[in-house]
Structures are given as C-alpha cells and as structure tokens.
Design an enzyme around this catalytic site. Structure first.
Site, PDB file in Angstrom:
ATOM      1  N   CYS A   2       0.862  -1.174   0.000  1.00 54.32           N
ATOM      2  CA  CYS A   2       0.000   0.000   0.000  1.00 54.32           C
ATOM      3  C   CYS A   2       0.897   1.222   0.000  1.00 54.32           C
ATOM      4  CB  CYS A   2      -0.915   0.006   1.225  1.00 54.32           C
ATOM      5  SG  CYS A   2      -2.024   1.424   1.300  1.00 54.32           S
ATOM      6  N   GLU A 105      -3.324   1.028  -6.373  1.00 49.11           N
ATOM      7  CA  GLU A 105      -2.299   0.065  -6.766  1.00 49.11           C
ATOM      8  C   GLU A 105      -2.091   0.205  -8.276  1.00 49.11           C
ATOM      9  OE1 GLU A 105       0.575  -1.484  -6.414  1.00 49.11           O
ATOM     10  OE2 GLU A 105      -0.319  -2.158  -4.522  1.00 49.11           O
TER      11      GLU A 105
END
Length: 246
Positions: A2, A105
């Site tokens: 993340c 992402e």
C-alpha cells in the site's frame, strides 16, 4: 503493498463510526492522494478508550539513531511482525489502524503503469491494520506508523501480490482493543474479495502533488470479481495522442 490512499470522510463521521475520541485532531480537509511521509489519521487504544491521532506515515523506530539511514517503512509484512526488530515490540502494545476510504495500486499495461483505486462496495471507510512508534528526535518527538500487509485476495492478485490488512468487526477489536494474546495475529488475513471493487483512475495520481477528486474518479467500470480482469481493455494501449486524457 500500500503506497497511496485516500481519506475523504470527515473526522466527526470517522469518530462516530469507529467510536473514537477525535479531540487530538484539528480540522482536516479531504485527501485524495495520501503519500509516504504525509500525516495520516490513525485509530488506536488510548488511556480512556479509542482515540483518533495524527501520525507520520513511514515508521521511525524509537531506537533509530539516524532515520535517513533506514528504509522508508511504509509497510510491514504480517509474516515478519514477530521477528523483525522494528516491529516485534510494537505488536505488544502499539497496534493501530490507519483510516482510508480506499487505496491505489498499479498494474503494467501496454508498457505503462496504470493506477487503480480499490474501495469497499458499500463506500464505508477502511481501517488498515498498522503499528506506531515515537522517535525522540532532536527537534521534538515524531510519532509515526506503518501499514501491515498480507497476501492479496483473488480480486487484487492481478494488481499486486500483497494488500493491506483491512480490519472490521471482531478482528478490529482483537487488533485494537484487547491485550496481546495467542489470537492477536488472527485478523491479519486477506479481506473478503466480495466486499471490494476496483476501477482504473487517471495517471495524474502518479504524481504526489496531485491531490483532488480527479485522482479517484473512475475511468472504467468497477471490477468485482477476478474474471473481470480478462474483460478489462488494456488502458496502456491507448494511442499516444490520447494519453493526455489519463
């Protein structure tokens, strides 16, 4: 992993949802592109119950002599929490959750890195498992944090092999509210894929200076199951004269 996320939910709503005291936070505007070293909102157990606090994203261990000599610890693998020096003592009594509305992402498509935004289908905020510490710096203490990651679920695996641990219900209580026990690590599992959705967003989010609603604006229909990736056109194959639209 993340590496970027958003948080648009107002502090009073976060305080109500997570039953936490927000008095240690000042006014906070919406964030659409939170990046490493930014201040983030964390949920943790305080002396009088749950509280919301501001932490620097990128853990600086209290024992560090020179933070510049250490890697930027924005993520911590769940498998290493009990063995890695920077994390093992924090698991005992410095567990927290970093609050987010969703996270980004990237996926390589057609030779380009295409960003995607991941959020809950019900649009509720997420509590991402984390650890925190305080470094006694020469100019004053710096409280900081890291986000715990685990294996990606079947929906997110085509994007990256890792995902942040998303807490809810009994798992959140185990991680945040209870003393350490043999059950503390149990919530550190991939989140239910049927609760999440993914969609492509503008490449402007690649730059940390971009921080507005356009960063998280959908550029594709949401993907809600792994098979949806086979139907997803390769955004990276867009003709060069159209790249400015992304």
């Amino acid at each position: 992993m993340c590496g970027r996320f958003s948080l648009r939910t107002p502090v009073p709503d976060l305080a109500e949802l997570f039953e936490a005291d927000p008095s240690r936070l000042g006014d906070r505007g919406a964030r659409f592109n939170v990046a490493p070293t930014d201040e983030v909102i964390a949920l943790r157990r305080g002396a009088a119950g749950r509280e919301l606090v501001s932490l620097r994203w990128g853990l600086i261990p209290h024992w560090a002599e020179d933070p510049a000599s250490l890697p930027l610890m924005i993520n911590a693998r769940s498998e290493s929490l009990e063995t890695r020096r920077a994390f093992r003592d924090l698991v005992i009594d410095r567990r927290c959750a970093i609050l987010a509305d969703g996270f980004y992402e990237w996926r390589k498509e057609g030779g380009l890195k295409q960003p995607y935004f991941i959020r809950r289908r019900d649009r509720e905020p997420m509590a991402l498992a984390g650890l925190w510490d305080v470094w006694p710096g020469p100019n004053g203490p710096i409280p900081s944090c890291t986000i715990v990651t685990t294996d990606a679920n079947e929906l997110l695996e085509p994007l990256h092999g890792r995902m942040p641990v998303i807490l809810e219900g009994e798992g959140a209580q185990m991680w945040l509210d209870l003393d350490i026990s043999e059950h503390t690590m149990e919530p550190l599992q991939p989140f239910d894929a049927e609760t999440l959705e993914v969609f492509a967003v503008s490449r402007r989010v690649n730059g940390v200076a971009a921080d507005d609603a356009a960063c998280a604006k959908p550029w594709s229909a949401p993907i809600r199951e792994a098979a949806g990736w086979r139907e997803r056109p390769a955004v990276g194959d867009t003709p060069p004269d159209q790249l400015g639209f992304f």
